[in-house]
Design an enzyme around this catalytic site. Structure first.
Site, mmCIF file in Angstrom:
data_model
loop_
_atom_site.group_PDB
_atom_site.id
_atom_site.type_symbol
_atom_site.label_atom_id
_atom_site.label_comp_id
_atom_site.label_asym_id
_atom_site.label_seq_id
_atom_site.Cartn_x
_atom_site.Cartn_y
_atom_site.Cartn_z
ATOM 1 N N GLU A 72 -31.784 9.323 53.408
ATOM 2 C CA GLU A 72 -30.400 8.875 53.168
ATOM 3 C C GLU A 72 -29.405 8.708 54.296
ATOM 4 O O GLU A 72 -28.721 7.934 54.518
ATOM 5 C CB GLU A 72 -29.471 10.076 52.088
ATOM 6 C CG GLU A 72 -30.443 9.902 50.656
ATOM 7 C CD GLU A 72 -29.862 10.838 49.660
ATOM 8 O OE1 GLU A 72 -30.004 10.997 48.654
ATOM 9 O OE2 GLU A 72 -29.012 11.825 50.418
ATOM 10 N N HIS A 84 -36.359 -8.134 42.212
ATOM 11 C CA HIS A 84 -35.016 -7.916 41.406
ATOM 12 C C HIS A 84 -35.136 -6.360 40.942
ATOM 13 O O HIS A 84 -34.398 -6.012 40.040
ATOM 14 C CB HIS A 84 -34.767 -8.749 40.203
ATOM 15 C CG HIS A 84 -34.723 -10.239 40.345
ATOM 16 N ND1 HIS A 84 -33.711 -10.890 41.009
ATOM 17 C CD2 HIS A 84 -35.608 -11.155 40.296
ATOM 18 C CE1 HIS A 84 -33.879 -12.226 41.120
ATOM 19 N NE2 HIS A 84 -35.366 -12.305 40.614
#
Length: 459
Positions: A290, A156
């Site tokens: 990216e 998480h």
């Protein structure tokens, strides 16, 4: 220009339709496969006495000349000739006359393009497989250097338990190894020869399909002519395989982007694989990571586009299927662009071991080990879980790590805790006591790396 199929037509095709209908701007990249397929077909036609052997030999010889001329930049393809198949046939006829007109005997562009795209994808897949093998080698080499580099593992995106950077890298090794396996499995279904299916119903000529398949290196021939010309499952399957490759690249790149931020500072990209800002002089941006992450979406889109194109097409061939090529070609190009730069980027980045270790000591990553310690002392796990939960709450209130607690503080939570707790919950012990197969212990990871190297040596 008169079309090779124009006998039934009384009017020329509208110029706008020529431009709209033409695929030569993108399918010209299949020229090698088209010529190779035509050589095998012509050879078979001569062998079977379907056309004169003399004409077959002429066709084969001139196709080889055309191939050389294309590679030497001496051939200019024409939009009016529509596609790579008609362009090459047109050139052939211009050069050797009537003999060239016999080449298309017993075949259709429908089975011809199905042949070409299969051959092209097999060639490209072989290249990508080699790139994946290189990627696996880079990951293993990097992991070999970091079997003792402790870092926090996350669930998480919250700190969970300590692992090593080598263990983390080997997780991606498993992902890319599956990608390699999937590509090879996809090749098996691509490596089936459709030529001889004709337009949709085969042909009355005594073609020797097995001979052509053998000449071209196919494992088998398609067993239904309707399916032979209308199947694009192998294109979609490859698009899916490539989407998964990009997904794995994107997941790793997302982590590298996070890790290279000031908040994490686990890695630093090499200057050669970073860019700056046009206004902020201090910036060092992970643009390569990216961009790979961004390109994943493009490859996903091609997969969905292919599925959507094919979903409503009745048997057999339809012009919609011309739309299979640009998406799969771009997916291939994108993966082949991303894999090498990704490998160079991770091979040259700086791994900040001290920051990784410091990060692993925050966030109570050894809490599970405290619970395991209590279980080994005789406490049921659920009770141990509750005890450690209260211990964590106490530590948060007092701004301490678990291993900073004094023995008196530990005893407040359980009187079975002894001095050996400090060794039991050190980062090194937390990692290296997890010796289960697949775990992060140094000896287990080293075995995984050795197995990986043995696997790669066999490739």
């Amino acid at each position: 220009m008169a079309k090779l199929w124009g006998g039934r037509f009384q009017k020329s095709t509208d110029k706008k339709v020529d431009d709209f209908n033409s695929s030569i701007r993108f399918d010209k990249r299949m020229y090698k496969q088209d010529i190779k397929g035509s050589i095998a077909h012509a050879t078979m036609l001569g062998k079977q006495n379907i056309i004169p052997k003399e004409d077959s030999d002429k066709i084969v010889a001139e196709l080889k000349n055309i191939l050389k001329d294309i590679e030497d930049g001496k051939v200019e393809f024409e939009i009016d000739a529509e596609d790579i198949h008609m362009n090459i046939e047109k050139i052939l006829i211009e050069r050797i006359g009537d003999a060239g007109k016999r080449l298309h005997t017993g075949r259709s562009r429908n089975d011809q393009v199905a042949l070409d795209i299969r051959m092209y994808l097999m060639d490209e897949t072989a290249d990508i497989e080699e790139m994946l093998i290189h990627t696996l080698n880079v990951l293993v080499d990097l992991a070999s250097d970091h079997t003792e580099t402790i870092m926090p593992g996350y669930t998480h995106l919250q700190k969970a338990q300590p692992v090593t950077f080598a263990h983390h890298l080997m997780a991606y090794f498993e992902m890319f190894k599956r990608d390699l396996s999937r590509l090879r499995d996809c090749r098996k279904r691509t490596n089936v020869m459709p030529l001889g299916s004709g337009a949709l119903a085969g042909t009355t000529y005594p073609l020797d399909r097995e001979f052509v398949a053998s000449e071209l290196g196919f494992d088998a021939v398609t067993m239904n002519s309707l399916d032979g010309v209308s199947d694009r499952d192998f294109v979609i399957e490859l698009a899916n395989c490539l989407a998964l490759v990009m997904m794995h690249l994107s997941r790793f790149c997302e982590e590298l982007i996070l890790w290279s931020s000031n908040e994490f500072s686990f890695v630093e990209m090499d200057d050669a694989f970073s860019t700056g800002s046009s206004i902020m002089p201090q910036k060092k941006n992970p643009d390569v990571a990216e961009l790979i992450r961004g390109k994943a979406g493009r490859v996903y889109g091609h997969l969905m586009g292919l599925l959507t194109t094919m979903k409503g097409i009745p048997l057999a061939y339809n012009k919609d299927m011309q739309e299979d090529k640009e998406p799969i070609f771009d997916s291939i190009d994108t993966v082949k662009l991303c894999l090498p730069v990704f490998c160079d980027m991770i091979a040259t980045m700086t791994v900040k071991k001290d920051n990784m270790l410091k990060g692993s000591k925050g966030g109570f990553t050894n809490a599970t080990d405290v619970a395991d310690y209590l279980v080994k002392k005789g406490l049921p796990f659920r009770e141990a879980h509750a005890v450690v939960g209260r211990m964590v709450f106490y530590s948060i209130e007092h701004d301490k790590a678990l291993d900073d607690l004094t023995m008196d503080e530990f005893k407040e939570f359980s009187d079975i805790i002894e001095d050996d707790i400090y060794n039991a919950i050190s980062m090194e012990t937390c990692v290296n006591d997890r010796k289960v197969i697949g775990g992060p212990a140094k000896e287990v990871v080293e075995k995984a790396i050795a197995d990986a190297k043995e696997f790669l040596a066999q490739q």
